[in-house]
Design an enzyme around this catalytic site. Structure first.
Site, short mmCIF file in Angstrom:
data_model
loop_
_atom_site.label_atom_id
_atom_site.label_comp_id
_atom_site.label_asym_id
_atom_site.label_seq_id
_atom_site.Cartn_x
_atom_site.Cartn_y
_atom_site.Cartn_z
N ALA A 62 28.95 -4.02 2.55
CA ALA A 62 28.53 -4.28 3.92
C ALA A 62 28.33 -2.93 4.58
O ALA A 62 28.86 -1.92 4.12
CB ALA A 62 29.60 -5.08 4.64
N GLY A 101 30.53 -6.17 -0.40
CA GLY A 101 29.47 -7.14 -0.14
C GLY A 101 28.40 -7.13 -1.24
O GLY A 101 27.79 -8.16 -1.53
N GLU A 104 29.66 -9.12 -3.95
CA GLU A 104 29.64 -10.53 -3.54
C GLU A 104 28.23 -11.12 -3.59
O GLU A 104 28.06 -12.28 -3.95
CB GLU A 104 30.25 -10.66 -2.14
CG GLU A 104 31.75 -10.36 -2.16
CD GLU A 104 32.35 -10.22 -0.77
OE1 GLU A 104 31.89 -9.33 -0.02
OE2 GLU A 104 33.27 -10.99 -0.44
N GLU A 124 37.36 -3.30 -0.68
CA GLU A 124 37.67 -3.51 0.74
C GLU A 124 39.12 -3.25 1.08
O GLU A 124 39.45 -2.81 2.19
CB GLU A 124 37.32 -4.95 1.16
CG GLU A 124 35.84 -5.20 1.38
CD GLU A 124 35.12 -5.59 0.11
OE1 GLU A 124 35.65 -5.33 -1.00
OE2 GLU A 124 34.03 -6.16 0.22
C1 TC6 Z 1 32.44 -4.82 2.67
O1 TC6 Z 1 31.53 -4.83 1.90
C2 TC6 Z 1 32.95 -5.98 3.36
C3 TC6 Z 1 32.38 -7.20 3.12
C4 TC6 Z 1 32.84 -8.35 3.87
C5 TC6 Z 1 31.71 -8.90 4.71
C6 TC6 Z 1 32.08 -10.13 5.53
N1 TC6 Z 1 28.42 1.42 4.89
O2 TC6 Z 1 30.60 8.41 -0.29
P1 TC6 Z 1 29.32 9.12 -0.18
C7 TC6 Z 1 27.63 6.36 3.61
S1 TC6 Z 1 33.22 -3.42 3.07
C8 TC6 Z 1 27.87 2.42 5.61
O3 TC6 Z 1 29.32 10.51 0.33
P2 TC6 Z 1 29.05 8.99 -3.05
C9 TC6 Z 1 28.67 7.45 3.70
O4 TC6 Z 1 29.32 7.42 4.94
C10 TC6 Z 1 32.41 -2.16 2.18
N2 TC6 Z 1 27.75 3.68 5.15
O5 TC6 Z 1 28.50 9.09 -1.57
C11 TC6 Z 1 27.83 8.68 3.50
O6 TC6 Z 1 27.18 8.96 4.71
P3 TC6 Z 1 26.87 10.47 5.17
C12 TC6 Z 1 32.77 -2.18 0.76
C13 TC6 Z 1 28.19 3.93 3.92
O7 TC6 Z 1 27.86 8.96 -3.93
C14 TC6 Z 1 26.76 8.23 2.52
O8 TC6 Z 1 26.75 6.79 2.60
N3 TC6 Z 1 32.21 -1.02 0.14
C15 TC6 Z 1 28.78 2.95 3.14
O9 TC6 Z 1 30.13 9.99 -3.27
C16 TC6 Z 1 27.05 8.62 1.09
O10 TC6 Z 1 28.38 8.21 0.75
C17 TC6 Z 1 32.88 0.11 0.08
O11 TC6 Z 1 34.00 0.23 0.52
C18 TC6 Z 1 28.89 1.64 3.66
N4 TC6 Z 1 29.42 0.63 2.96
O12 TC6 Z 1 29.76 7.56 -3.15
C19 TC6 Z 1 32.16 1.24 -0.58
N5 TC6 Z 1 29.15 3.50 1.95
O13 TC6 Z 1 25.98 11.01 4.11
C20 TC6 Z 1 32.25 2.46 0.26
C21 TC6 Z 1 28.78 4.78 2.00
O14 TC6 Z 1 26.25 10.28 6.49
N6 TC6 Z 1 31.47 3.53 -0.29
N7 TC6 Z 1 28.21 5.06 3.19
O15 TC6 Z 1 28.22 11.13 5.21
C22 TC6 Z 1 31.84 4.28 -1.36
O16 TC6 Z 1 32.85 4.05 -1.99
C23 TC6 Z 1 30.96 5.43 -1.73
O17 TC6 Z 1 30.21 5.76 -0.60
C24 TC6 Z 1 29.99 5.17 -2.90
C25 TC6 Z 1 29.02 6.39 -3.04
C26 TC6 Z 1 30.79 5.01 -4.19
C27 TC6 Z 1 29.16 3.95 -2.66
#
Ligand code: TC6
Length: 674
Positions: A62, A101, A104, A124
């Site tokens: 998400a 998400g 999912e 999450e």
């Molecule tokens: C969910 O899904 C809930 C669902 C329930 C729904 C009802 N959203 O980490 P990096 C940005 S909760 C927005 O440096 P990497 C990040 O801030 C979510 N932005 O790259 C950064 O921005 P910047 C579950 C996001 O290659 C840029 O993308 N998902 C999101 O080292 C690059 O990120 C997670 O928890 C996001 N979801 O790693 C996954 N994700 O460039 C969270 C990233 O402006 N993300 N950004 O600083 C990660 O674990 C890692 O970002 C990665 C990529 C493994 C996807």
């Protein structure tokens, strides 16, 4: 251009997302997917669909930036329901990281194909949440309770091959050929009926697995709300029909989403990424190349620092003054690697691979070909200046000269060289091969490309680098010293080390001030004159109570380093208290919080006002990754916001502290630390 585009490959509908950087499922993506599903349903000539993503990854979750804002429809659950309800098969084509998400969405599809390098998971819980779009209900139905618990409540993603074995993925594609393989797969199953839907499957109850899982992870989950909620949802999946399970998941998700813990954990997610950015250093600054690293000092610190680079495949030359110290140091490194291999944390062959990159030497001259040299010797300004003078003569032009000092003035160290622009602080935290924080100390003359290079290399060795200005103790230890002073002062009114430490561990810290002192060494920074006893610490040191290494410090330790309260320390404290003329009185836990943690916030505000930290969130990152501040409290400055700045100011004033002007001003204006 729209973030979702569609294309027809014969009778297969290919739906593509292109929402850099990570294809987060923001409103536009959800709307696009929703419209594409309508188009699929309404077009007789289409027989099946593929959902795929452009760029580096399948949907990584998400869009976290939307959390806490007014919702824009359709919500993710509705989109996933629509995909699953489709009477034409939908195939998810997965590469990169299908997280949260994104995972999912994939599980809502009827079929999933992934390339071997892809990972899939529901992280999450690391944001203080649960996968609230069916993840807790579909994973146990597809892959069983044990794996669902692991994925949801621990949050680590699993590789595609493992996901296939577990039943979360149907087929592995060839690397580089995902789109073609996915379309071929869709064609193959276009007429297969009934369509497999995760929501129509049964999850087998497994109360034993749940009990075992809780017991095994009790310590890890201590203090956190989200793991228990994830576990409860998985358990519900084994007992409730799908719709009711989804309602339960929703209710638990909303509770977490509204809570302080998730706000804190989301704050840290972004804070960590922001910390990598330096306000006046452009992101495209050309970096210096680091092919070889030199480390001076093979003690605990130098050895730990070296291991970071070796593990990342970067050759290290390590220098000591005496052969036996060099042998001892490299021996410890080898033992650490072997220990990790024995525990299965690294592959057995990784031991020799890392050690093979190490060149031990007794000569500083051997550092001449290093691109980065890190000094980890005795904390003494004269010693360091002499060393940097020598390095100036030995190091090649353009080499970065770094000091691991934890409090000395980097500018003064740099002044011993003819190239202060190449000098920087790289303050690692003990144990240096484990702790994730790297304080990067920016001297007055440190060149921008040096700074950018050190930040980048920090990330490459899997640290979280944070920039600090030059001040005694930098960000972390400067705040720590406020806490220690306050803790020491409270001993003089009758509080015990045990009581003070317990307040800190109950708060969620891995240890309290006195436990930390025993671990680090009570004798660190001691004047070493046994006849000069001016403080409780001096008295302990004079009696050889140097901490865990001597099985005696503020606590007594048994041979397994288990602590117990020390009657002798109680006597020493009592003597000092009596001599000081302080009355003995009860100290409440609340007072301990006010007097040890509030001064840290106060110091943080000074650090911020002086520009020693770029932003309040950097201070939070320092405390989370360097000292184990509980992530569910978001770091000291975030915690201060939740505690209320006015309350903190009042507490500081009550205990006679001079309140930092920035803190006072923010409290008066009703502002928070950003
Ligand atoms: C969910 O899904 C809930 C669902 C329930 C729904 C009802 N959203 O980490 P990096 C940005 S909760 C927005 O440096 P990497 C990040 O801030 C979510 N932005 O790259 C950064 O921005 P910047 C579950 C996001 O290659 C840029 O993308 N998902 C999101 O080292 C690059 O990120 C997670 O928890 C996001 N979801 O790693 C996954 N994700 O460039 C969270 C990233 O402006 N993300 N950004 O600083 C990660 O674990 C890692 O970002 C990665 C990529 C493994 C996807």
């Amino acid at each position: 251009m729209s973030v979702i585009t569609t294309e027809r490959q014969g009778d297969i509908f290919v739906i593509t997302s292109n929402n850099p950087p990570v294809n987060a499922l923001g409103a536009a993506v959800r709307q696009g997917l929703d419209a594409a599903m309508d188009e699929l349903a309404g077009d007789e000539s289409l027989k099946a669909a593929v959902i795929r993503c452009e760029g580096r990854t399948f949907f990584a979750g998400a869009d976290i930036t939307e959390f806490g804002k007014a919702p824009v429809g359709p919500d993710l659950r509705q989109v996933i329901d629509k995909i699953e309800a489709s009477d034409k098969p939908v195939v998810a084509a997965i590469h990169g990281t299908a997280l949260g998400g994104g995972c999912e969405v994939a599980l809502g599809c009827h079929y999933r194909i992934a390339i071997p390098s892809a990972v899939i998971g529901t992280p999450e819980v690391k944001l203080g949440l649960l996968p609230g779009a069916g993840g807790t209900q579909r994973i146990p139905r597809l892959a069983g309770v044990a794996l669902a618990l692991q994925m949801n409540a621990i949050g680590d993603p699993i590789p595609a091959a493992k996901a296939k074995e577990a039943g979360l993925i149907d087929r592995l594609a060839t690397e580089g050929q995902l789109a073609e393989d996915a379309i071929a797969f869709a064609r193959e199953i276009a007429y297969a009926r009934p369509l497999p839907r995760a929501s129509e499957k049964q999850a087998k109850p497994d109360p034993q697995a749940i009990e075992d899982f809780k017991a095994k992870n009790a310590r890890r989950f201590k203090g956190f709300d989200a793991p228990a909620a994830n576990i409860a949802c998985v358990e519900a999946a084994t007992r409730l029909p799908f719709e009711e399970g989804m309602a339960f998941e929703r209710q638990e998700f909303m509770k977490l989403m509204m809570g302080v813990q998730s706000a804190a954990q989301r704050h840290i997610f972004f804070a960590e990424r922001k910390a990598a950015k330096i306000d006046d250093v452009p992101e495209d600054t050309k970096l210096r190349e680091i092919r070889k690293v030199g480390v001076i000092g093979a003690g605990t610190m130098g050895g730990g620092i070296s291991m970071n680079f070796l593990s990342a495949g970067i050759p290290v030359t390590i220098v000591e003054m005496q052969q036996d110290a060099l042998d001892r140091g490299t021996g410890v490194m080898r033992k650490n690697y072997e220990g990790s291999a024995a525990k299965g944390r690294i592959k057995p062959e990784a031991v020799e691979k890392a050690m093979g990159l190490l060149t031990p030497t007794l000569s500083l001259d051997d550092l001449a070909d290093c691109d980065l040299i890190i000094e980890a010797v005795y904390e003494n300004m004269e010693v360091k200046k002499e060393l940097f003078g020598k390095l100036d003569a030995i190091a090649k032009p353009g080499a970065i000269l770094a000091s691991n000092t934890s409090y000395l003035n980097i500018d003064e160290i740099a002044s011993a060289t003819s190239r202060p622009g190449d000098v920087v602080g790289m303050h690692f935290f003990s144990p240096a091969n484990v702790m994730k924080l790297l304080e990067v100390v920016r001297g007055a003359k440190t060149a921008k490309d040096v700074l950018a290079t050190v930040m980048a290399i920090g990330k490459r060795i899997k640290k979280v680098p944070v920039v600090s200005g030059v001040c005694p103790g930098f960000i972390g230890n400067r705040m720590l010293s406020q806490r220690q002073q306050a803790a020491n002062a409270m001993l003089m009114q009758g509080a015990t080390p045990q009581q003070i430490d317990k307040v800190h561990t109950d708060f969620g810290m891995p240890m309290g001030p006195f436990q930390m002192s025993d671990l680090a060494g009570v004798d660190i920074g001691w004047h070493r004159d046994e006849s000069r006893i001016e403080s409780i610490r001096d008295a302990l040191c004079a009696e050889g109570r140097w901490g865990q290494k001597k099985q005696a410090g503020f606590y007594d330790y048994d041979e397994n380093r288990r602590p117990s309260p020390s009657p002798r320390v109680a006597e020493i404290i009592e003597e000092f208290r009596a001599k000081s003329g302080n009355d003995k009185r009860d100290t409440s836990d609340e007072e301990i919080v006010e007097r040890t943690l509030y001064p840290m916030v106060n110091e943080g505000a000074k650090i911020l006002a002086e520009g020693m930290a770029q932003r309040a969130s950097d201070i939070d990152v320092v405390w989370i990754y360097g000292y184990g501040w509980p992530v569910y409290r978001g770091g000291p400055m975030f915690w201060a916001n939740t505690e209320g700045l006015a309350k903190i100011v009042a507490g500081l004033e009550k205990h006679g502290y001079e309140v930092a002007p920035l803190l006072k001003e923010k409290a008066e204006k009703g502002e928070r630390f950003a």
